[in-house]
Scaffold this motif. Sequence first.
Motif, PDB file in Angstrom:
ATOM      1  N   UNK A   1       2.062   0.953  -4.123  1.00  0.00           N
ATOM      2  CA  UNK A   1       1.179   0.976  -4.747  1.00  0.00           C
ATOM      3  C   UNK A   1       0.663   1.896  -5.540  1.00  0.00           C
TER       4      UNK A   1
ATOM      5  N   UNK B   1      -4.214  -7.111  -4.747  1.00  0.00           N
ATOM      6  CA  UNK B   1      -5.581  -6.882  -6.301  1.00  0.00           C
ATOM      7  C   UNK B   1      -4.310  -7.778  -7.975  1.00  0.00           C
ATOM      8  N   UNK B   2      -4.642  -7.481  -8.851  1.00  0.00           N
ATOM      9  CA  UNK B   2      -4.248  -8.099  -9.340  1.00  0.00           C
ATOM     10  C   UNK B   2      -2.891  -9.210  -9.104  1.00  0.00           C
ATOM     11  N   UNK B   3      -1.580  -8.150  -8.454  1.00  0.00           N
ATOM     12  CA  UNK B   3      -0.952  -9.359  -8.406  1.00  0.00           C
ATOM     13  C   UNK B   3      -0.644 -10.236  -6.959  1.00  0.00           C
ATOM     14  N   UNK B   4      -1.759 -10.153  -6.072  1.00  0.00           N
ATOM     15  CA  UNK B   4      -2.224 -11.008  -4.978  1.00  0.00           C
ATOM     16  C   UNK B   4      -2.455 -12.316  -5.719  1.00  0.00           C
ATOM     17  N   UNK B   5      -2.885 -12.278  -6.712  1.00  0.00           N
ATOM     18  CA  UNK B   5      -4.220 -13.815  -7.356  1.00  0.00           C
ATOM     19  C   UNK B   5      -2.808 -14.196  -8.079  1.00  0.00           C
ATOM     20  N   UNK B   6      -1.894 -13.923  -7.976  1.00  0.00           N
ATOM     21  CA  UNK B   6      -0.699 -14.800  -9.134  1.00  0.00           C
ATOM     22  C   UNK B   6      -0.151 -15.772  -8.573  1.00  0.00           C
ATOM     23  N   UNK B   7       0.983 -16.450  -9.276  1.00  0.00           N
ATOM     24  CA  UNK B   7       1.127 -17.578  -8.838  1.00  0.00           C
ATOM     25  C   UNK B   7       2.814 -17.140  -8.569  1.00  0.00           C
TER      26      UNK B   7
ATOM     27  N   UNK C   1      -6.643 -13.671   3.020  1.00  0.00           N
ATOM     28  CA  UNK C   1      -7.073 -13.083   2.586  1.00  0.00           C
ATOM     29  C   UNK C   1      -7.006 -11.988   2.494  1.00  0.00           C
TER      30      UNK C   1
ATOM     31  N   UNK D   1       0.168 -16.243  -2.535  1.00  0.00           N
ATOM     32  CA  UNK D   1      -1.016 -17.613  -2.301  1.00  0.00           C
ATOM     33  C   UNK D   1       0.262 -19.106  -1.761  1.00  0.00           C
TER      34      UNK D   1
ATOM     35  N   UNK E   1       0.767  -0.801  -0.071  1.00  0.00           N
ATOM     36  CA  UNK E   1      -0.073  -0.488  -0.108  1.00  0.00           C
ATOM     37  C   UNK E   1       0.837   0.921   0.009  1.00  0.00           C
TER      38      UNK E   1
ATOM     39  N   UNK F   1      -4.577 -10.851   0.203  1.00  0.00           N
ATOM     40  CA  UNK F   1      -4.399 -12.037  -1.447  1.00  0.00           C
ATOM     41  C   UNK F   1      -5.047 -10.206  -2.005  1.00  0.00           C
ATOM     42  N   UNK F   2      -6.604  -9.663  -1.457  1.00  0.00           N
ATOM     43  CA  UNK F   2      -6.969  -8.821  -1.677  1.00  0.00           C
ATOM     44  C   UNK F   2      -7.168  -7.165  -2.069  1.00  0.00           C
TER      45      UNK F   2
END
Lengths: 400, 400, 382, 382
Positions: C261, C339-345, C332, C350, C258, C335-336
């Motif tokens: 970014x 954003x998108x970065x947190x949803x990647x491998x 959780x 993760x 935060x 991840x949120x």
Amino acid sequence: MWKDRLSSLVTEFLAGHDPEVIGRTEFLRARFDAGLAWIHHPVGLGGLDAPRELQPLVDGAFDAAGAPGSPPHRNPIGLGLAAPTILRHGTPALRKRLLRPLWTGEEIWCQLFSEPGAGSDLAAVATRAVRQTDGGSGAHTAGWIINGQKVWTSLAHRARWGLLLARTDPDLPKHQGLSYFVCDMTAPGVEVRPLRQLTGDAEFNEVFLTDVRLPDELRLGEIGEGWQVARTTLMNERVVIGGRPVPREGGMIGVLAEAWRNRPDRRTPALHDELLRLWVRAEAVRLTGLLVRQQMVTGDPGPEGSAVKLSYAALTQAVSGLELDLLGVDGLRHDDWSLRRPDRVDMLGRTPGYRYLRARGNSIEGGTSEILRGIIAERLLGLPTEPRTDRNTAWKDLPR
Amino acid sequence: MWKDRLSSLVTEFLAGHDPEVIGRTEFLRARFDAGLAWIHHPVGLGGLDAPRELQPLVDGAFDAAGAPGSPPHRNPIGLGLAAPTILRHGTPALRKRLLRPLWTGEEIWCQLFSEPGAGSDLAAVATRAVRQTDGGSGAHTAGWIINGQKVWTSLAHRARWGLLLARTDPDLPKHQGLSYFVCDMTAPGVEVRPLRQLTGDAEFNEVFLTDVRLPDELRLGEIGEGWQVARTTLMNERVVIGGRPVPREGGMIGVLAEAWRNRPDRRTPALHDELLRLWVRAEAVRLTGLLVRQQMVTGDPGPEGSAVKLSYAALTQAVSGLELDLLGVDGLRHDDWSLRRPDRVDMLGRTPGYRYLRARGNSIEGGTSEILRGIIAERLLGLPTEPRTDRNTAWKDLPR
Amino acid sequence: MSVDLRYSELDLELRRSVRAMLTLHSPWQRVLTNQDRPDDATLWSRLATEMGLAGLAVPERLGGGGAGLRENAIVCEELGRAVAPVPYLASAVVATQTLLACAAERWLTQLADGTRRAVVVVPVDTPPGPAGVRPAPVGVHAGPAFGPGVRADDHRLTGTVPGVADAATADLLLVPTVDELWIVEAVAAGVSRSPVVSLDQTRALTDFSFDAVPAYRIAAGRAAAGALHWGLTAGAVLLAAEQYGLAQWCLDAAVDQLKTRYQFGRPIGGFQALKHRLADAWVEVTQARAVARYAVGVLADADPGAGPDSEAQVAAALAQAHCGPVAVRLAEECVQLHGGLGFTWEHPVHLYLKRARTAAVAFGGADRHRSALAGLVDLPPG
Amino acid sequence: MSVDLRYSELDLELRRSVRAMLTLHSPWQRVLTNQDRPDDATLWSRLATEMGLAGLAVPERLGGGGAGLRENAIVCEELGRAVAPVPYLASAVVATQTLLACAAERWLTQLADGTRRAVVVVPVDTPPGPAGVRPAPVGVHAGPAFGPGVRADDHRLTGTVPGVADAATADLLLVPTVDELWIVEAVAAGVSRSPVVSLDQTRALTDFSFDAVPAYRIAAGRAAAGALHWGLTAGAVLLAAEQYGLAQWCLDAAVDQLKTRYQFGRPIGGFQALKHRLADAWVEVTQARAVARYAVGVLADADPGAGPDSEAQVAAALAQAHCGPVAVRLAEECVQLHGGLGFTWEHPVHLYLKRARTAAVAFGGADRHRSALAGLVDLPPG
């Protein structure tokens, strides 16, 4: 070494002052004069320049002897807020004049900060303090004339003195044009009206200040530095609210647990799990308070106090809500809607409905939970401030 | 009247085109040409200028006859986003060229919007589109040269066309310097790389655009008005995601309910109440979707779609989390961590762990829940916007 | 109630050295590149043998560090913070504490220097409790038996145990049967282990089957039950320390994200809605620390041989009831907030999410620990 | 499932006229100035008699409006929105529907023009259900009897019923005993009512006692149970409409406050954390509307004489499980977002908070309705 010295001083003092014989006030005055009031204060101001952490030792020794101490709930604003502020920012004369009767409880204090238009945004206070001018020459004299309205003032109707934040220069940005005064609550033009809460009680007051004259000697800190002085008061406020040590099942969770134990007829599996969740949360809040206190080596309040207050408010609200859910129709019986003027809040007496309603105030009074979250985010986590439009604008030009 | 006419048109069409005999693609092309694809489209673009709400009647009649329709999951971005955008902003030539193979599924579409530095702040895209200049004279020619990187591009590896948002003037504030193109995904310089998610799958791609040449005919809307065109696409995106009608216990709540029914050994009273809470919430989300659809008389997507998407995401996350809590050790068994490239998301197949992980994306993809809350607050509740520093600054001067 | 919740200077020193080692030798990318291996043997040997952390709680006369659960807790916090794929909790805490409760010195000596690893062979979601093992059915907090999947016949074990955590590379297996506790060499004939493709890529599960495996009985009856109860209670408490470490990492990572970014021309950490969420997260993490520290302190002062006393049971149940959900929620939220970065491998969060989810089930889960509390603090169900 | 959740033009017209009347004649200050009176008789006569809303659901041939529960729901939404202190839900809904289910025409005629008011004499937290009355103990969703506090002996009733809502000014009392349903004139000898100082200042409770009061039996056995079940189900559903109205007011009031209150030099509604909270609140209120509208629609299409069918029971349980907590949360949020002002006696929001809390308990509360759902939709407890 300090330990031994303090123990023998207390023994000596008690030998010379039998609490059974001397009146309460006289005893407390003598204890203050002996430096056994706030032991970390300077000599002559109730203390001995002793280490602060030994205070419980002294208080305990007096308690054990059945001798009176300063009752914290009689003068909470005096002891919790006024004393540290006066000690830090007061002139020698003011400290001398104000601290003793404050500690003995002879003079009650209140806090004249919040206004209808300055709640979370406390620095926006509009109450004006204008330098008294000499009618003929127009030159400044030594006094101030105060006009404005304060709100949420507990104990104003009993107070001898008030901690007053007022605007001395509306042309400066809001934080810079403030000054800080001790307000004489007996002065002409001070009018106190009860302010009723949703509980039906009037714990608080509105205070109307109309051409109230205060001598310049009652100012704390420099002209225009009222905000810096107020910060000392505010830092101590959050500690007072959030920092009390509690045993397991102390406070409202204990009331709820007892209600559960006494009312098997009202139990359901869902309520059981909610109860257990809150019991766990109460322990988490309690142990966090303990941790914060253990870390507070110097005794100085920090932003962690804000966090304890924040979670304590949310917990109390959830616990009192569950008590109503548990009791069903029985929780809807109230005792009295007539106007009362209690001197302090008793969450454990009265009805479950009262507890529920009163708990709503926990996240508003003494800094809203929203303000506290901001403090945690900026001061503990170092997150950036938002863009602000009100910091560099003259107070009089701010939209309101 | 329209009803009868459409019914007889379908009957007539089916009489002339036996789906058992004609190949699938040929059948769909003929259906498009007959105006029985999107009936509300103009004549010649797959429609008959018929009322949109009668579309289900036509689709139902083809379904009943066992005839193919456009499979929505094969070309979701084409059907959901590209078609309305092209219809509204495309030149006659582009509409003619693009809509038929889009509807028949012969040409798959993808969306080249998000970038590593432009996620929630989509208007900050940095991909540059520069007017191609004639080597000798320096005058503009009819084409553009594109350079940049896009991300989160599902179906890019199968797509013939992409919806491309690119910056044509970095000296203007960010919303004003954008233009919108249809990107030829077969053009030299378009490189598609799989982007792997925390599920282990690569549903998405990164797309690298290096000196990609696009003719000016592939531009949608005026130069500098790309943001206005993109809004059409975005409005439709949220409807696609949130608006599907579901029966009771449709979707993941049904999976959870079945798990509960099948696993009496794992039940506890606390899980039971959590299950019931989620069941209730699932019904609330479902009925709200129904209400929003009933109110959407015109078929135009509104901000209510954002609200449905927001609550659907949170529900799905909670439901998949509770499934893991319920199954205990059994929920920790996964199927496969190898890289897969699925064409669509199947939340109901695979493992509980997959469902849980994939559901995390529901509150990020297609507008984060944070962005959606802002839309609800400003557009449905009329709350004021925050002070912004980025609206009137040249894009190139923005901090990043 | 006089537990000191602060870290001592020695605690902080231990933390610094563990963190430095993990930063150097356990970057999260190793988990993804080592996916075919259930844990990180190199890392284990650094941690256990070189740094001597496996035997922290083993008495010095048995070759251990002569420290205790407080020091184990510092290590667990750091392992959670680094999502390190090593069987520390299983071997250096649960198995070690179970053996300590049995006074099984011979095996403690083997574990002390970390060259051998042990595991208590129960499903990962087995709660501590007087009767241990499988989650009891509704309303039943103590069944009559533990280890129901395996039976002993003439000092040979036969049966199956599914979903044992961190057991793939264990050398010694502590196997409970209905009323006894046995020790088995993992290489013994008749032991078979099947690796499970696990949700948590840093803490794999293993299914066991035993076919007439020769075993040595280390405890029976009440002594066996008490030792198992102690070992699993210690596991629950030290897992809470790990969960706190994991949650703290998630908070720190979210704060960093935060601050760095930028969107809408400024760092997203300046947006008030996100600030308030992180403030709430800070409160939760701080509470998790207080609760976990309290439980570690209470347990560290108790006697393994006597089994957990009532306050130790309360503290352990409290720790798991509180810290499990906090770790999941923080992961959780992390991840949120990425954003998108947190949803990647390609971003570590993760691994934290998956580990937090497994940890939330381990030793019974928050729900069962709340039920246990109900019995311990006199808040009976209806 | 083909229920239309929208408002018809007639609905909107009815709403406009009710809202206009309440705005004029039921400002919230009246509640505080009329505190010695349990409800607002003047307001009742405007609403019930002048506007003809008491008998909305009574057939025209009995002097009523010949409309039904959909129209009742519009009125209830507005009464919730205005926290109006009138016994509409008790008399025009619960008592009227109970009498409709009994086909007790003689009394329906008396209620039709609003000159007389009726109440079903059960504690306010009585859930609907085949066996009605007191909340069942844990795990028991249907006891063998209802109305356990009162017994009948030769057509005379004796016994007590505590905490009946909106009963202080009722003329007709519908009193259930163990297996019968009786009607009693409130002025009859032997009826005594004690007013309760109630948390909800707009919906007072009354304690009843009966001492050999002459009574008329209007139903017995299954018919009585069915009628009571229907009446309380209708009450639960129409209360949900009221709860939606109350929640919507709280949302609207909070939005107004946030637009007009300036702090830090700008309207506080521009602060993102508050915006996001209001966005979530909007979602909840909109869901409450959808759920309440669905339940009203399902019930309106059912036959009172046959009792609530399975879908009506599901819809009612759903409505109470969802709308009760939403109303409470919105009222709490509305207090908080008003800051100090919301904590005063001089701002109306406290009346909404108190009403929402009472409503959350009425007809059984969300918890019991979730339990009822479990049985209806095959999600059995463990």
